[in-house]
Scaffold this motif. Structure first.
Motif, PDB file in Angstrom:
ATOM      1  N   GLU A 159       0.830  -1.201   0.000  1.00 42.52           N
ATOM      2  CA  GLU A 159       0.000   0.000   0.000  1.00 42.52           C
ATOM      3  C   GLU A 159       0.869   1.257   0.000  1.00 42.52           C
ATOM      4  OE1 GLU A 159      -3.541   2.324   0.142  1.00 42.52           O
ATOM      5  OE2 GLU A 159      -3.005   0.309  -0.529  1.00 42.52           O
ATOM      6  N   CYS A 160       1.973   1.225   0.740  1.00 41.21           N
ATOM      7  CA  CYS A 160       2.883   2.379   0.773  1.00 41.21           C
ATOM      8  C   CYS A 160       3.473   2.640  -0.602  1.00 41.21           C
ATOM      9  CB  CYS A 160       3.996   2.135   1.788  1.00 41.21           C
ATOM     10  SG  CYS A 160       3.439   2.161   3.503  1.00 41.21           S
ATOM     11  N   ILE A 161       3.854   1.578  -1.300  1.00 41.04           N
ATOM     12  CA  ILE A 161       4.413   1.725  -2.645  1.00 41.04           C
ATOM     13  C   ILE A 161       3.356   2.276  -3.600  1.00 41.04           C
ATOM     14  CG2 ILE A 161       5.338   0.463  -4.619  1.00 41.04           C
ATOM     15  CD1 ILE A 161       6.710  -1.408  -2.608  1.00 41.04           C
ATOM     16  N   ARG A 162       2.124   1.816  -3.464  1.00 36.74           N
ATOM     17  CA  ARG A 162       1.047   2.312  -4.317  1.00 36.74           C
ATOM     18  C   ARG A 162       0.794   3.799  -4.078  1.00 36.74           C
ATOM     19  NH1 ARG A 162      -4.285   3.385  -4.416  1.00 36.74           N
ATOM     20  NH2 ARG A 162      -4.481   3.120  -2.161  1.00 36.74           N
ATOM     21  N   LEU A 163       0.757   4.191  -2.808  1.00 35.46           N
ATOM     22  CA  LEU A 163       0.535   5.602  -2.478  1.00 35.46           C
ATOM     23  C   LEU A 163       1.702   6.470  -2.928  1.00 35.46           C
ATOM     24  CD1 LEU A 163      -1.014   5.229   1.105  1.00 35.46           C
ATOM     25  CD2 LEU A 163      -2.211   5.829  -1.010  1.00 35.46           C
ATOM     26  N   LEU A 164       2.923   5.937  -2.774  1.00 31.08           N
ATOM     27  CA  LEU A 164       4.095   6.680  -3.236  1.00 31.08           C
ATOM     28  C   LEU A 164       4.051   6.885  -4.744  1.00 31.08           C
ATOM     29  CD1 LEU A 164       6.893   7.925  -2.753  1.00 31.08           C
ATOM     30  CD2 LEU A 164       7.854   5.628  -2.965  1.00 31.08           C
ATOM     31  N   SER A 165       3.643   5.844  -5.464  1.00 31.28           N
ATOM     32  CA  SER A 165       3.530   5.945  -6.919  1.00 31.28           C
ATOM     33  C   SER A 165       2.505   7.000  -7.315  1.00 31.28           C
ATOM     34  CB  SER A 165       3.149   4.580  -7.493  1.00 31.28           C
ATOM     35  OG  SER A 165       2.963   4.659  -8.884  1.00 31.28           O
ATOM     36  N   ARG A 166       1.361   7.026  -6.612  1.00 27.36           N
ATOM     37  CA  ARG A 166       0.336   8.033  -6.899  1.00 27.36           C
ATOM     38  C   ARG A 166       0.852   9.442  -6.612  1.00 27.36           C
ATOM     39  NH1 ARG A 166      -5.174   6.891  -3.957  1.00 27.36           N
ATOM     40  NH2 ARG A 166      -5.452   9.004  -4.777  1.00 27.36           N
ATOM     41  N   THR A 167       1.566   9.581  -5.509  1.00 29.30           N
ATOM     42  CA  THR A 167       2.099  10.900  -5.145  1.00 29.30           C
ATOM     43  C   THR A 167       3.102  11.392  -6.176  1.00 29.30           C
ATOM     44  OG1 THR A 167       1.798  10.398  -2.805  1.00 29.30           O
ATOM     45  CG2 THR A 167       3.288  12.201  -3.348  1.00 29.30           C
ATOM     46  N   MET A 168       3.994  10.495  -6.604  1.00 27.74           N
ATOM     47  CA  MET A 168       5.006  10.873  -7.596  1.00 27.74           C
ATOM     48  C   MET A 168       4.363  11.208  -8.928  1.00 27.74           C
ATOM     49  SD  MET A 168       8.078   8.199  -6.684  1.00 27.74           S
ATOM     50  CE  MET A 168       9.184   8.944  -7.872  1.00 27.74           C
ATOM     51  N   LYS A 169       3.328  10.470  -9.308  1.00 23.22           N
ATOM     52  CA  LYS A 169       2.614  10.753 -10.557  1.00 23.22           C
ATOM     53  C   LYS A 169       1.938  12.117 -10.483  1.00 23.22           C
ATOM     54  CE  LYS A 169      -0.761   8.761 -13.755  1.00 23.22           C
ATOM     55  NZ  LYS A 169      -1.500  10.023 -13.938  1.00 23.22           N
ATOM     56  N   PHE A 170       1.324  12.419  -9.336  1.00 23.79           N
ATOM     57  CA  PHE A 170       0.682  13.719  -9.162  1.00 23.79           C
ATOM     58  C   PHE A 170       1.715  14.847  -9.221  1.00 23.79           C
ATOM     59  CE2 PHE A 170      -0.554  17.184  -6.281  1.00 23.79           C
ATOM     60  CZ  PHE A 170      -1.706  17.613  -6.927  1.00 23.79           C
ATOM     61  N   GLY A 171       2.849  14.656  -8.526  1.00 21.79           N
ATOM     62  CA  GLY A 171       3.901  15.672  -8.555  1.00 21.79           C
ATOM     63  C   GLY A 171       4.450  15.883  -9.946  1.00 21.79           C
ATOM     64  N   HIS A 172       4.622  14.788 -10.699  1.00 23.62           N
ATOM     65  CA  HIS A 172       5.121  14.906 -12.070  1.00 23.62           C
ATOM     66  C   HIS A 172       4.125  15.653 -12.946  1.00 23.62           C
ATOM     67  CE1 HIS A 172       6.322  13.572 -16.138  1.00 23.62           C
ATOM     68  NE2 HIS A 172       7.537  13.481 -15.614  1.00 23.62           N
ATOM     69  N   ASP A 173       2.841  15.381 -12.744  1.00 17.47           N
ATOM     70  CA  ASP A 173       1.811  16.060 -13.530  1.00 17.47           C
ATOM     71  C   ASP A 173       1.806  17.556 -13.245  1.00 17.47           C
ATOM     72  OD1 ASP A 173      -0.638  16.095 -15.230  1.00 17.47           O
ATOM     73  OD2 ASP A 173      -1.559  16.725 -13.351  1.00 17.47           O
ATOM     74  N   VAL A 174       1.876  17.925 -11.965  1.00 13.50           N
ATOM     75  CA  VAL A 174       1.820  19.343 -11.590  1.00 13.50           C
ATOM     76  C   VAL A 174       3.091  20.073 -12.025  1.00 13.50           C
ATOM     77  CG1 VAL A 174       1.796  20.940  -9.636  1.00 13.50           C
ATOM     78  CG2 VAL A 174       0.241  18.992  -9.676  1.00 13.50           C
TER      79      VAL A 174
END
Length: 249
Positions: A101-116
């Protein structure tokens, strides 16, 4: 002289920028300096430990393994990789959620940061990334054609990974060519790659120029010193593209 240099580092723009942003990059700088010190004194395990911790915190400090990679020092490479895996696993175990779950959340966070920061171009100001420089050049060269400029900037953002891969290939080729030279030159190549190749690269990464700069100042004089001094100077210039027209970003 060491105290004067330390004071200059603490009062320099990269350090002040890092403290202003409350970024962990200053901690990574300490780890990298300890890595080089342990490496120079032959303490391989401690050196791998410090660089492994830095690499587990943020992945790109592992580019400092360039001298070992081009000289096929497998022991150092695998030892550092082991510490990266160990510290990453310990970090996941300390978090309240499961590792998956931590890896999944980290992936989502990094994707959001990359998008912004990349696709919405919020990361352009105060960025040492080569991608931000290219975006600025496009906006400047095509200032008379807003639609074309926006399209080219959007294409650069969408396919930035191609530039990163190409840059890594160039870094490896440069490292191979310099493999018989002093290792601090390979450290300089790695530090430059950290700043220029990653799409998200704020000015706190300029801290990583301190190690190769110290080694350059204390090295023997050579014919190409003038060119290296120019490169250090260009890289250390703060990259602030706030004057880029807002409608481009």
């Amino acid at each position: 002289e060491r105290l004067y240099f330390l004071a200059a580092m603490m009062l320099s723009y990269p350090m002040l920028f890092t403290l202003d942003r409350a970024n962990i990059e200053s901690f990574l700088l300490i780890l990298v300096l300890l890595w080089w010190r342990m490496r120079a004194t032959g303490k391989e395990v401690l050196a791998a430990l410090f660089l492994g911790l830095a690499g587990a915190t943020k992945l790109y400090p592992l580019l400092y393994l360039l001298p070992d990679l081009v000289n096929f020092r497998w022991y150092r490479l695998f030892l550092t990789a082991g510490f990266v895996a160990l510290f990453s696993l310990l970090g996941l175990m300390l978090l309240p959620e499961s590792p998956a779950e931590c890896i999944r959340l980290l992936s989502r966070t990094m994707k959001f940061g990359h998008d912004v920061l990349v696709h919405r171009h919020i990361g352009v100001p105060y960025s040492t990334s080569g991608l931000s420089f290219i975006k600025f050049v496009i906006a400047w060269c095509f200032s008379g054609n807003l639609d074309l400029a926006k399209m080219l900037i959007r294409v650069c953002s969408e396919y930035c990974y191609i530039g990163s891969i190409s840059g890594i290939i160039v870094m490896l080729l440069a490292g191979w060519k310099l493999r018989k030279k002093e290792e601090w030159k390979l450290v300089f190549v790695a530090a430059a790659a950290m700043m220029l190749l990653t799409p998200i690269s704020f000015d706190y990464k300029l801290l990583h120029l301190f190690l190769p700069c110290i080694l350059f100042i204390t090295s023997k004089s050579e014919a190409g010193d003038y060119l290296l001094a120019v490169l250090f100077g260009l890289l250390l210039i703060p990259k602030a593209y706030w004057f880029m027209p807002a409608y481009y970003i």
